[in-house]
Design an enzyme around this catalytic site. Structure first.
Site, short mmCIF file in Angstrom:
data_model
loop_
_atom_site.label_atom_id
_atom_site.label_comp_id
_atom_site.label_asym_id
_atom_site.label_seq_id
_atom_site.Cartn_x
_atom_site.Cartn_y
_atom_site.Cartn_z
N ASN A 171 0.88 -1.18 0.00
CA ASN A 171 0.00 0.00 0.00
C ASN A 171 0.90 1.21 0.00
O ASN A 171 1.91 1.24 0.72
CB ASN A 171 -0.86 0.05 1.27
CG ASN A 171 -1.93 -1.01 1.30
OD1 ASN A 171 -2.08 -1.77 0.36
ND2 ASN A 171 -2.67 -1.05 2.39
N GLY A 172 0.53 2.25 -0.74
CA GLY A 172 1.32 3.48 -0.73
C GLY A 172 1.86 3.78 -2.11
O GLY A 172 1.41 3.21 -3.11
N LYS A 220 -21.68 15.43 -2.51
CA LYS A 220 -22.43 14.15 -2.45
C LYS A 220 -23.03 13.84 -3.81
O LYS A 220 -22.96 12.71 -4.28
CB LYS A 220 -23.58 14.23 -1.42
CG LYS A 220 -23.20 14.20 0.03
CD LYS A 220 -22.71 12.88 0.55
CE LYS A 220 -21.22 12.75 0.46
NZ LYS A 220 -20.42 13.20 1.56
N GLU A 255 -20.27 12.83 -6.43
CA GLU A 255 -19.51 11.58 -6.25
C GLU A 255 -20.34 10.32 -6.46
O GLU A 255 -19.80 9.31 -6.86
CB GLU A 255 -18.76 11.56 -4.91
CG GLU A 255 -19.61 11.45 -3.66
CD GLU A 255 -18.75 11.38 -2.40
OE1 GLU A 255 -19.19 11.90 -1.37
OE2 GLU A 255 -17.64 10.82 -2.44
N HIS A 298 -21.25 37.20 -9.56
CA HIS A 298 -19.85 37.43 -9.94
C HIS A 298 -19.34 36.37 -10.92
O HIS A 298 -18.14 36.22 -11.09
CB HIS A 298 -18.95 37.47 -8.69
CG HIS A 298 -19.30 38.60 -7.76
ND1 HIS A 298 -19.10 39.91 -8.09
CD2 HIS A 298 -19.89 38.59 -6.54
CE1 HIS A 298 -19.53 40.69 -7.09
NE2 HIS A 298 -20.02 39.90 -6.15
C1 F6R Z 1 -16.80 12.15 0.55
C2 F6R Z 1 -15.80 11.52 1.40
C3 F6R Z 1 -14.39 12.00 1.30
C4 F6R Z 1 -13.72 11.95 2.68
C5 F6R Z 1 -12.23 12.32 2.56
C6 F6R Z 1 -11.54 12.35 3.91
O1 F6R Z 1 -18.07 11.61 0.76
O2 F6R Z 1 -16.08 10.62 2.13
O3 F6R Z 1 -14.34 13.29 0.78
O4 F6R Z 1 -14.37 12.83 3.54
O5 F6R Z 1 -11.59 11.38 1.74
O6 F6R Z 1 -11.63 11.12 4.55
P1 F6R Z 1 -11.46 10.98 6.13
O7 F6R Z 1 -12.60 11.70 6.75
O8 F6R Z 1 -11.49 9.51 6.39
O9 F6R Z 1 -10.15 11.61 6.47
#
Ligand code: F6R
Length: 641
Positions: free
Chosen positions: A121-122, A518, A521, A537
Site C-alpha cells: 500500500n502506498g 455528495k 460523487e 460574480h
Molecule cells: C466524501 C468523502 C471524502 C472523505 C475524505 C476524507 O463523501 O467521504 O471526501 O471525507 O476522503 O476522509 P477521512 O474523513 O477519512 O479523512
C-alpha cells in the site's frame, strides 16, 4: 483503497486471507489477489498441490477470487493478500498484487513462478529510477506498478534471510509504503514494514499464528490482540513468534509495542431493510448523534481525552484550551467541510480566530506557524494520508497542541494527536460519507463550547441551552428523515440533469458544498456550490432552465439577502429547489420547489440541512443506476497521497 492481509499459521490460511479482504472491500478497490506458500501446509506437501509460491488475482469482486482459489486448489499456511486501488498502471490482472519477483512477463493469472511475493500500500516515488536499475540487471517487469520494483529489489538483496533482504530494500525506497513479503525458500515467514501507510500485527490463536493487516477490521473474528506498528517499523512473523525492529535498527520490547485488545468492527454490517449502506447510514444519523452525545452531561475537558485511548488526561486538555489563541483545522473532502462549518462556530461562539485548510495543500505551502495554535484534524477513518502528513507537518513547525475529531479510536490520527474526540458514528461503509459528517459536526460543536468555556465566553445558562439543543438533535433529525418521499420526487428531476448549482450563505455555505460533493460523487452529475452572494460574480452565466439550483434557506440573519439571490436565478429562468425553514415565507410556485424543514435550529441548523441533500444525492444516484456504495474511481479510506 488498498488493503493488506498476511498470515503465518499451521492451518490453511487462504479463507482467512480472503475473508480479510472482504472486510476491507467496502473501502473501494479495483482488483484483488492472494499468494500462499503451498509447501507451508503439511497437507499440501503430501497432497497434489506443488510446493513454492502460488497466487490468484482478479479484477472481479473478492467473492470471485474465493471461487478462483477453490477451483485452482490454492492452499497454504503462510500467505499474503491484497485489494488494489490503481495509482500506477490501469486496473488489470497483471497490475494486481501480489507481485512476484521474476514475473514471467505475460504471466498467467495464476503462476507458481515467483521467488518473492509482495503486496504494497502506498506510493514509491523513486520507482522509475529503481525500475531502470533493475532492468539493467536483467529483471523483467510484468506490470506498470511501482510495487513490482519492491518485489525485484527484495529478490536482488536476498541471500538466505528474508528479513535482511527487506531491511536492505526499504533503505532504497522513497515514498510511502506498508508491505508484506514472503519468499519461496522460507515457508513459515512473512516480513512486513511500514512508513507512511498503516500496518498492524495481529496475535492469533495462543500466540502460535500471527497476522499482518492494513487495518484491524480485516482481522475481526480472527484476533482482537493487535500491535500497532509505527513509522519505520520492520516486523518479522514466524510460527509461534514475532519481533519488531524500530527505524533505528534496534529490536523493540513488548512495552514499546504493546499488544492491545481492540474491538474491531466487522465491515460486513447487515443492510437490514435498506437498499444500500449509504441509505442505511443516512437513516442511522439520529442514533449516531445520540451515541456520540451519550454521557455528555456537561462541557468537561475529559471529553477530549479520546476515552483514554492514548492517555492524555482531561487536565491536559484544559491547560491547552486556556493557552491557545487560535485554531487551525486540517482535513480533506467531507471532513474539510465539517471544519468549514466549525470555523463559523469557533469565531462566533468562542471568539477564537480559526483557519481551515485542505490538508493536501497546507503541507506544501509556506505558512507562518504559531505555537499557541490548536491544530485540529478531522477524519472519519483516521488514516487519510494527506491529513496525517499535514498533522506531522504542523508538528514539525513547532505546533504541539494537537486534537483530532475522529471516528476510529484505534486509528493513527488518534494515536498521533495529543487530544481526541472520538465520534460514535459506527463503521461507515458507503464510500460517500454521511453519518461521519454529522457526528463530526456534533464533536466540533462540543469543542467550540469547551473553548468558549475556557475563554470565559460561555455562561452556565448558555451551556445548558446549547446542550439541550444538542440532545434534541436525534428527534429533530427523525423529522427531517421523514421528508424522504419529497426528496425522491426532486431526485426524479435531477436524474435527467447533467449539471446542478448549490447555494448557501454563512454557516450553510459549507452545507451547499457538501451537498454538491455528495451529488457529484455518487450520481456523477457535475455540481458546484457557491456562497449565494457570489452568484452574480460569474456562475449566474450558467443559469438556464436546464440548471437546477438547490438553495439552503434557513431562517437566519442572511435570509433576506438569500431571497434576493433567488430572484436573480428566477429572472434567468433557473429552477429553484429550496430547503426552507417553516417561517421563511418562501412558497412553492412556478419554477420554485420548496421542501419545508421542520424547525429552525439556530447554530446547529447545518446538521439538519445536510440530511435532505444526502437523500437527494442518494435517490438521484439510484434513479441513474450508479453503484451507490462504491462509486467509480473512489475509495473509502484514502491512504495514499
Ligand atoms: C466524501 C468523502 C471524502 C472523505 C475524505 C476524507 O463523501 O467521504 O471526501 O471525507 O476522503 O476522509 P477521512 O474523513 O477519512 O479523512
Amino acid at each position: 483503497m488498498c488493503g493488506i492481509v498476511g498470515a503465518v499459521s499451521t492451518r490453511n490460511i487462504v479463507p482467512i486471507l480472503v475473508q480479510g479482504l472482504q472486510r476491507l472491500e467496502y473501502r473501494g478497490y479495483d482488483s484483488c489477489g492472494v499468494a500462499v506458500h503451498a509447501s507451508s501446509l503439511e497437507a499440501a506437501r503430501q497432497g497434489s498441490v506443488p510446493g513454492g509460491l502460488q497466487r490468484a488475482r482478479s479484477t472481479a469482486r473478492v467473492a470471485e477470487l474465493l471461487e478462483q482459489v477453490a477451483t485452482e486448489h490454492i492452499a497454504g499456511a503462510t500467505g499474503i493478500a491484497h485489494t488494489r486501488w490503481a495509482t500506477h498502471g490501469a486496473p488489470a490482472v497483471h497490475n494486481a498484487h501480489p507481485h512476484f519477483s521474476h514475473g514471467t512477463g505475460a504471466d498467467a493469472n495464476t503462476t507458481s513462478a515467483g521467488r518473492v511475493a509482495l503486496v504494497h500500500n502506498g506510493i514509491i516515488e523513486n520507482h522509475e529510477e529503481l525500475r531502470a536499475a533493475l532492468q539493467a540487471r536483467g529483471y523483467v517487469f510484468a506490470s506498470q506498478t511501482d510495487t513490482e520494483v519492491i518485489a525485484h529489489l527484495v529478490d536482488s538483496h536476498y541471500s538466505g534471510d528474508l528479513f535482511d533482504a527487506v531491511k536492505a530494500t526499504i533503505a532504497e525506497l522513497h515514498g510511502a509504503y506498508a508491505i508484506a513479503v514472503v519468499h519461496k525458500d522460507e515457508p513459515h515467514r512473512v516480513v512486513g514494514a511500514r512508513a507512511g501507510s498503516p500496518l498492524i500485527l495481529g496475535v492469533g490463536q495462543e500466540g502460535s499464528e500471527h497476522f499482518l493487516a492494513s487495518d484491524a477490521m480485516a482481522l475481526a473474528g480472527v484476533t482482537d490482540q493487535i500491535v500497532y506498528l509505527e513509522e519505520g517499523d520492520l516486523v518479522d512473523l514466524q510460527l509461534g513468534r514475532y519481533w519488531i525492529v524500530g527505524k533505528d535498527g534496534a529490536a523493540l520490547t513488548p512495552a514499546q509495542r504493546p499488544v492491545r485488545t481492540v474491538q474491531a468492527h466487522s465491515g460486513a454490517a447487515e443492510l437490514g431493510p435498506y437498499r444500500h449502506y449509504m441509505q442505511k447510514e443516512i437513516f442511522e444519523q439520529p442514533r449516531a448523534i445520540a451515541d456520540t452525545l451519550e454521557g455528555v452531561a456537561g462541557i468537561v475537558p475529559e471529553l477530549f481525552d479520546g476515552a483514554g485511548v492514548h492517555g492524555e488526561p482531561g487536565a491536559a486538555a484544559w491547560r491547552v484550551f486556556k493557552e491557545i489563541d487560535s485554531v487551525l483545522i486540517l482535513a480533506c473532502g467531507t471532513s474539510y467541510y465539517s471544519g468549514c462549518v466549525a470555523k463559523y462556530w469557533l469565531e462566533d461562539i468562542a471568539g477564537i480566530p480559526t483557519q481551515v485548510e485542505v490538508a493536501s495543500e497546507y503541507r506544501y505551502r509556506t505558512s507562518v506557524p504559531n505555537p499557541r495554535t490548536l491544530v485540529v484534524t478531522i477524519s472519519q477513518s483516521g488514516e487519510t494520508a494527506d491529513t496525517l502528513a499535514a498533522l506531522r507537518h504542523a508538528q514539525s513547525l513547532g505546533m504541539q497542541h494537537t486534537l483530532t475529531i475522529c471516528n476510529v479510536a484505534t486509528s493513527a490520527m488518534v494515536r498521533e494527536c495529543k487530544l481526541a474526540y472520538v465520534t460514535r458514528a459506527g463503521v461507515e461503509i458507503g464510500v460517500a460519507s454521511t453519518k461521519a459528517f454529522t457526528t463530526q459536526l456534533a464533536g466540533l460543536f462540543l469543542l467550540t463550547l469547551a473553548l468558549a468555556q475556557a475563554k470565559g465566553r460561555l455562561t452556565d445558562e448558555q451551556e445548558a441551552s446549547h446542550l439541550k439543543a444538542m440532545r434534541h438533535l436525534p428527534v429533530a433529525l427523525q423529522a427531517v428523515l421523514a421528508l424522504e418521499p419529497q426528496l425522491i420526487s426532486w431526485a426524479e428531476d435531477f436524474a435527467r440533469m447533467e449539471n446542478a448549482l448549490f447555494l448557501g450563505r454563512g454557516l450553510h455555505y459549507p452545507i451547499a458544498l457538501e451537498g454538491a460533493l455528495k451529488l457529484k460523487e455518487i450520481s456523477y452529475i457535475h455540481a458546484e456550490a457557491y456562497p449565494a452572494g457570489e452568484l452574480k460574480h460569474g456562475p449566474l452565466a450558467l443559469v438556464t432552465s436546464a440548471m437546477p439550483v438547490v438553495t439552503v434557506a434557513p431562517n437566519d440573519a442572511l435570509l433576506e439577502k438569500l431571497k434576493s439571490n433567488m430572484q436573480e436565478v428566477r429572472a434567468r429562468a433557473g429552477v429553484l429547489y429550496v430547503l426552507a425553514d417553516a417561517d421563511t415565507h418562501i412558497e412553492s410556485s412556478e419554477g420554485v420547489h420548496v421542501i419545508r424543514m421542520p424547525e429552525h435550529y439556530g447554530h446547529l441548523s447545518p446538521l439538519l440541512h445536510v440530511v435532505p441533500l444526502q437523500l437527494l444525492a442518494y435517490h438521484t444516484a439510484c434513479a441513474r443506476g450508479t453503484d451507490v456504495d462504491k462509486p467509480r474511481n473512489l475509495a473509502k479510506s484514502v491512504t495514499v497521497e
